[in-house]
Design an enzyme around this catalytic site. Sequence first.
Site, PDB file in Angstrom:
ATOM      1  CE1 TYR A  33       5.191 -12.145  12.282  1.00 49.77           C
ATOM      2  CE2 TYR A  33       5.841 -14.387  11.763  1.00 49.77           C
ATOM      3  CZ  TYR A  33       4.947 -13.511  12.332  1.00 49.77           C
ATOM      4  OH  TYR A  33       3.807 -13.986  12.928  1.00 49.77           O
ATOM      5  CE  LYS A 147       3.458 -14.419   8.943  1.00 49.11           C
ATOM      6  NZ  LYS A 147       2.724 -14.882  10.098  1.00 49.11           N
ATOM      7  CD  GLU A 179      -5.748 -13.430  12.927  1.00 51.45           C
ATOM      8  OE1 GLU A 179      -5.372 -14.129  11.977  1.00 51.45           O
ATOM      9  OE2 GLU A 179      -5.313 -12.280  13.130  1.00 51.45           O
ATOM     10  CG  LEU A 203      -1.673 -12.713   8.627  1.00 54.95           C
ATOM     11  CD1 LEU A 203      -0.895 -11.417   8.426  1.00 54.95           C
ATOM     12  CD2 LEU A 203      -0.731 -13.820   9.065  1.00 54.95           C
TER      13      LEU A 203
HETATM   14  N1  PDD Z   1       1.552 -17.524  11.885  1.00 54.97           N
HETATM   15  N2  PDD Z   1      -3.107 -15.526  11.853  1.00 54.97           N
HETATM   16  C1  PDD Z   1      -2.022 -15.207  12.581  1.00 54.97           C
HETATM   17  C2  PDD Z   1      -2.173 -14.214  13.671  1.00 54.97           C
HETATM   18  C3  PDD Z   1      -0.776 -15.816  12.302  1.00 54.97           C
HETATM   19  O1  PDD Z   1       0.302 -15.486  13.017  1.00 54.97           O
HETATM   20  C4  PDD Z   1      -0.697 -16.777  11.261  1.00 54.97           C
HETATM   21  C5  PDD Z   1       0.604 -17.444  10.904  1.00 54.97           C
HETATM   22  C6  PDD Z   1      -1.857 -17.087  10.538  1.00 54.97           C
HETATM   23  C7  PDD Z   1      -1.854 -18.075   9.408  1.00 54.97           C
HETATM   24  O2  PDD Z   1      -1.194 -17.541   8.282  1.00 54.97           O
HETATM   25  P1  PDD Z   1      -0.463 -18.461   7.206  1.00 54.97           P
HETATM   26  O3  PDD Z   1      -1.471 -19.427   6.706  1.00 54.97           O
HETATM   27  O4  PDD Z   1       0.012 -17.518   6.180  1.00 54.97           O
HETATM   28  O5  PDD Z   1       0.668 -19.169   7.931  1.00 54.97           O
HETATM   29  C8  PDD Z   1      -3.033 -16.435  10.853  1.00 54.97           C
HETATM   30  C9  PDD Z   1       2.924 -17.886  11.592  1.00 54.97           C
HETATM   31  C10 PDD Z   1       3.073 -19.206  10.964  1.00 54.97           C
HETATM   32  C11 PDD Z   1       3.777 -17.689  12.821  1.00 54.97           C
HETATM   33  O6  PDD Z   1       3.641 -16.626  13.432  1.00 54.97           O
HETATM   34  O7  PDD Z   1       4.580 -18.542  13.148  1.00 54.97           O
END
Ligand code: PDD
Length: 285
Positions: A33, A147, A179, A203
């Site tokens: 996703y 992801k 993280e 991620l």
């Molecule tokens: N989450 N780490 C994890 C485990 C995440 O699920 C996310 C993002 C990030 C930050 O990634 P980015 O900057 O690309 O949004 C880091 C999304 C937004 C979610 O699951 O809703």
Amino acid sequence: MRELGLVNGNLVDMSDSFIPMEDRGHQFGDGVYEVTKVYNGRCFALRPHLDRLYQSLRAIRIPATYTFEELVEFHELLIKESGITEGAIYLQITRGVAPRVHSFPEQVVPCLTMSIRPSGPINPEFKERGVKIILIPDERWLRCDIKSLNLLSNVLGKQQAKEAHCFEAVMVRGDHVTEGTSSNFFVVKDGVIWTHPATNLILKGITRSIILERLAKDLDLTILEKPFGVPFVKGAEEAFLSGTSTEIMPVTSIDGVAVNNGSVGPITRKLQLAYARLIDEECHR
Ligand code: PDD
């Protein structure tokens, strides 16, 4: 303005769209996703989000059946037809629908679903004064760089944070802080910004990459991608989270201990301002 869905390229009302029971996303979490933010009716950083989507698909061997241009078009269609100007678009691709066996089905077409929902601005108090976080054990698998739809540890961790009246739970694997459950994590020590390297254990966030490759450079800040432990975090001058929905969020308390005497530090503030400027440049001009 209305929330809207899109299934395999067709617009649907979210309330009357059904996903087949044997979609492998339901049964195995067999899919990937992306979440992209919409500001002023425009997608922010859509290209890197779609590049990462293709990487995730490759990593779990789901064929790419939509071109980059088609996916851009679907994002634009959802914005236009929903009338939502400030929101978030969720996109997921599963391996498809087939009788339940673990191995890949012989003939199966990946299933794309998307939705758009309005999202108000983040609580300005949080961005202004910072948030509290807790540290929890990282119990995820070893491919956190994908992801994937498998978010059970993240869900349980976020709930733990909520029950502790905290904004986020940041995870610790062995000696290293990795993280947040839905965000990347940074600390500042002796004026240098530290974040976990983009290995299989985190991620590689799009917001994280924007901070590393653009904001820190523009602001002449030093960033190190190097693992660090809990004592290091507890002795940090500043801490912050990054993510598509989180943007850049100052952290002012970790496990009940104040960071920077409980106020937002200067480096975090500079990055927040620079990020807001970038959104402005990309989506408001
Ligand atoms: N989450 N780490 C994890 C485990 C995440 O699920 C996310 C993002 C990030 C930050 O990634 P980015 O900057 O690309 O949004 C880091 C999304 C937004 C979610 O699951 O809703």
